[in-house]
Design an enzyme around this catalytic site. Structure first.
Site, PDB file in Angstrom:
ATOM      1  N   TYR A 143       0.781  -1.231   0.000  1.00  0.00           N
ATOM      2  CA  TYR A 143       0.000   0.000   0.000  1.00  0.00           C
ATOM      3  C   TYR A 143       0.819   1.290   0.000  1.00  0.00           C
ATOM      4  O   TYR A 143       0.234   2.377   0.050  1.00  0.00           O
ATOM      5  CB  TYR A 143      -0.934   0.037   1.213  1.00  0.00           C
ATOM      6  CG  TYR A 143      -0.242  -0.213   2.539  1.00  0.00           C
ATOM      7  CD1 TYR A 143       0.581   0.740   3.121  1.00  0.00           C
ATOM      8  CD2 TYR A 143      -0.412  -1.419   3.206  1.00  0.00           C
ATOM      9  CE1 TYR A 143       1.206   0.512   4.333  1.00  0.00           C
ATOM     10  CE2 TYR A 143       0.211  -1.660   4.417  1.00  0.00           C
ATOM     11  CZ  TYR A 143       1.015  -0.698   4.983  1.00  0.00           C
ATOM     12  OH  TYR A 143       1.651  -0.949   6.177  1.00  0.00           O
TER      13      TYR A 143
ATOM     14  N   CYS B  19       6.165 -21.821  50.656  1.00  0.00           N
ATOM     15  CA  CYS B  19       5.079 -22.034  49.706  1.00  0.00           C
ATOM     16  C   CYS B  19       5.648 -22.344  48.330  1.00  0.00           C
ATOM     17  O   CYS B  19       6.372 -21.528  47.747  1.00  0.00           O
ATOM     18  CB  CYS B  19       4.202 -20.779  49.634  1.00  0.00           C
ATOM     19  SG  CYS B  19       2.854 -20.920  48.457  1.00  0.00           S
TER      20      CYS B  19
ATOM     21  N   CYS C 119      -4.002 -20.852  51.805  1.00  0.00           N
ATOM     22  CA  CYS C 119      -3.324 -20.783  50.513  1.00  0.00           C
ATOM     23  C   CYS C 119      -3.636 -22.039  49.697  1.00  0.00           C
ATOM     24  O   CYS C 119      -3.450 -23.160  50.192  1.00  0.00           O
ATOM     25  CB  CYS C 119      -1.818 -20.649  50.734  1.00  0.00           C
ATOM     26  SG  CYS C 119      -0.846 -20.755  49.212  1.00  0.00           S
TER      27      CYS C 119
END
Length: 713
Positions: A246, A451, A428
């Protein structure tokens, strides 16, 4: 002359071709090129696929029998055996600018009104669909394709010629009918457009990826960009890429008066040009085109994200000129974010590296803005309650900025009976430890340092680009290494070796039922990236440790005041809090972190692994004068030409005495705008803060002299 079947071969040519291999080869090439033009440029194929394949087969056989007749522009030469090691830089004939955006019809009207004020009347405007793909620049000399380059930073791109030669709708040589419009056929003619994947091709590509155990592409735009940068062109060829051309780099290179006429010439030259284009004589016609495009968006076989509106006449474009980053004669009307409805199947909880619990919407998969969305963050409990989303709801989903999935809210009329408000769990979900919410904070947190979910997030954070930048160490690999017990903390990265990574069982099997391994190629790259991470600056190591409240800027401030981990660990809370930008809250967090025995043990193992835990002092005489002292810089966008990250550029500016900020204000001295600069650039414009491009930044870093820049336009 073209006959009734769309062939270019007349009886004389057929007779010559029967006895002369060279004539037959040239005739076949012309016939194949002509039928490619009918198929791709005009969407009016004449030959069947079988007949076209027969012509290609005959041409290949003739070239194999007469190798002296092989020519680089032959249709058979779209794929060679070349495998590139890297992509060489290519400087564009003229800068490839970004476009300013109009986010609604009101902003589009305002832009058109400014144009009318400049000319005293409404100039004809060309309207085209904004294709959601990857920009490309194709250079022809004497009608032959000689080079293809990516957009890059707009000034310099990457050479992807070998790959673009495999894209079937890219002519390897221009049609003779169009050559007469070229001012100088021997001079380079740079033409521009978009490489894209159709929706159907994108779906097939992702189905193939999943069948081979690979992650699917996020959207067609990313898939197209990635396909352009394949080192093996045969891989690119298999991706079903297409183009819409274009633009031209230099308006005067062709004898055409404007954009609409350029599109006609591009089609005549053999390029694929989008058929949805209109030359509008009024603002009402422009708005109507944009509204129709938005209505038809879903029905199109490819993705679009807006409409590009351009003043048509090249002479008028030249009169309007450019701002620092965009043409004044064009604007992109951006579509509003696409919204879809889908079922909220569940709300799960994700545990972050600092223990924060984040609710996540688990959605029935739905395609939004070109990619499938199955999950979206809900941020926190307050946000869940504010939006009042419940499991079982039909919810409205969109992508913020067409990128990040977002749940807007429920369709209340479709809420099932008994749908209850969601509550944060008391423990958790990863380790079962109690969850707390500190006074004054929005987030709930897991308080357990053991964790496993936090461990995985810390590992990913360490490998992220802003921290130690272990390229390729993504979530899937980290998750698997955690699952097999090979990674428990960040120091474990430095005991991984190439053999064990290559043999890592990824937890999936292939079609034969055999386990899929990570493989030697990926393993070698990962080990090299891990090795490179040992030398990252101390500030990035500090950020990578994941100390709560210590972001990149804070880490740099701490590293500047305490240039080693030992000095930092020996500092009191009061000494830490006295550092500019560090308050009691951050000081307390860093002080406590460095005195946790488990954390100290990890740091000792990092030291033993050779990770840099101190800033390197400059050698005598290497200290650079603080010529930028008192100046504040803000960096936005990507620095492509230099290859620097914004962090690295910021560090280089700081070495000259400058302050680097993350936000723009009236006190900002300069804004450095790289590729795809966003809201910070816009704010600089509104405040009149001087804007530097990447080239100006590099001059500053090279000379050490303050830049000279005019206020942003």
């Amino acid at each position: 002359m073209e006959n009734e079947q769309g062939s270019l071969l007349d009886e004389k040519a057929l007779a010559e071709a029967a006895t002369d291999p060279a004539a037959r080869v040239e005739a076949l090439r012309r016939e194949i090129e002509h039928n490619s033009y009918l198929y791709y440029a005009l969407d009016a194929p004449v030959l069947s696929d079988a007949a076209f394949d027969s012509l290609m087969r005959e041409l290949r056989e003739l070239e194999a029998a007469h190798p002296e007749l092989i020519d680089p522009t032959s249709p058979t030469q779209r794929v060679g055996g070349y495998v590139g090691e890297q992509f060489a830089p290519v400087r564009h004939a003229r800068r490839m600018y970004s476009l300013d955006n109009a986010m609604d019809l009101g902003e589009l009207d305002a832009w058109m009104e400014r144009v009318v004020e400049d000319f005293g009347h409404f100039p004809p405007m060309d309207c085209e669909l904004k294709i959601d793909g990857s920009s490309i620049a194709l250079t022809y000399e004497d009608g032959v394709l000689v080079r293809a380059a990516t957009r890059g930073d707009g000034t310099t791109g990457e050479d992807v010629t070998a790959n673009m030669r495999t894209v079937k709708d890219v002519p390897l040589r221009l049609r003779p009918e169009a050559l007469g419009a070229i001012a100088d056929r021997t001079a380079p003619l740079e033409l521009r457009g978009e490489v894209y994947l159709s929706k159907a091709s994108f779906e097939r590509l992702n189905l193939a990826a999943e069948a081979n155990g690979k992650a699917p592409f996020a959207n067609p735009r990313n898939a197209a960009a990635g396909s352009l940068r394949q080192k093996d062109p045969k891989i690119t060829q298999g991706r079903e890429l297409s183009t819409f051309m274009y633009a031209i780099a230099e308006d005067g290179a062709l004898s055409v008066p404007g954009q609409y006429q350029l599109l006609e010439w591009l089609r005549e030259a053999g390029f694929h040009v989008n058929p949805d284009v209109e030359l509008c004589e009024s603002a009402e016609a422009v708005r109507a085109f944009c509204e129709r495009a938005l209505e038809r968006r879903e029905q199109l076989p490819y993705e679009i994200d807006g409409v590009v509106v351009k003043v048509n006449a090249f002479a008028q474009q030249e009169a309007l000129g450019f701002t620092a980053r965009a043409p004044r004669w064009a604007i992109a009307f951006k579509f509003p974010p696409e919204e879809k409805t889908t079922l909220l199947r569940d709300i799960t909880v994700q545990v972050g590296r600092t223990g924060a619990l984040t609710p996540v919407a688990e959605l029935a998969p739905v395609v939004v803005a070109g990619s499938t969305v199955a999950r979206a963050t809900l941020h926190n409990l307050d946000e869940v309650h504010r939006k009042d989303v419940r499991v079982g709801d039909t919810v409205v989903v969109r992508k913020a900025g067409d990128v990040i999935p977002e749940v807007l809210g429920p369709v209340l009329s479709l809420r099932p009976d008994g749908a209850a408000p969601w509550a944060m769990p008391d423990v958790c979900p990863s380790c079962g430890s109690p969850v707390i919410r500190e006074e004054g904070e929005v987030a709930f947190r897991c308080i357990s340092i053991d964790c496993p979910a936090q461990a995985q997030e810390r590992l990913l954070h360490w490998a992220s680009r802003g921290a130690l930048d272990i390229d390729g160490m993504g979530e899937e690999i980290v998750t698997r290494l955690v699952e097999v017990g090979r990674l428990t903390d960040v120091a474990d990265y430095y005991s991984l070796d190439e053999v064990e990574l290559a043999l890592l069982d990824m937890g999936r099997v292939n079609k034969e039922g055999q386990p899929i391994r990570l493989g030697a190629t990926i393993a070698a790259k990962l080990v090299a990236a891990i090795e490179a991470s040992r030398t990252r600056p101390f500030a990035r190591v500090l950020f990578g440790l994941g100390i709560r409240h210590v972001g990149k800027t804070t880490a740099e401030a701490l590293a500047g005041a305490f240039p080693s981990i030992d000095a930092l660990a020996a500092a009191t809370e009061e000494e830490l809090a006295a550092v500019d930008g560090i308050g009691p809250k951050i000081a307390r967090s860093a002080y406590v972190f460095l005195r946790v025995p488990e954390n100290a043990a990890v740091i000792d193992r990092l030291r033993a692994a050779g990770v840099r835990l101190a800033e390197e002092a400059p050698a005598p005489g290497e200290e650079r004068p603080q010529t930028l002292a008192g100046l504040t810089f803000v960096l936005t966008g990507s620095l492509v030409e230099s290859g620097m990250t914004r962090d690295e550029a910021g560090a280089a500016l700081k070495a000259l005495g400058a302050k680097v900020s993350g936000s723009v204000s009236k006190k900002t001295s300069y804004v450095v705008a790289g590729e795809a600069a966003g809201s910070k650039y816009d704010k600089a414009v509104s405040l009149g803060v001087p804007v530097l491009d990447e080239a100006a930044l590099l001059r500053v870093l090279e000379t050490g002299e303050p830049p000279a820049a005019e206020p942003a336009e």
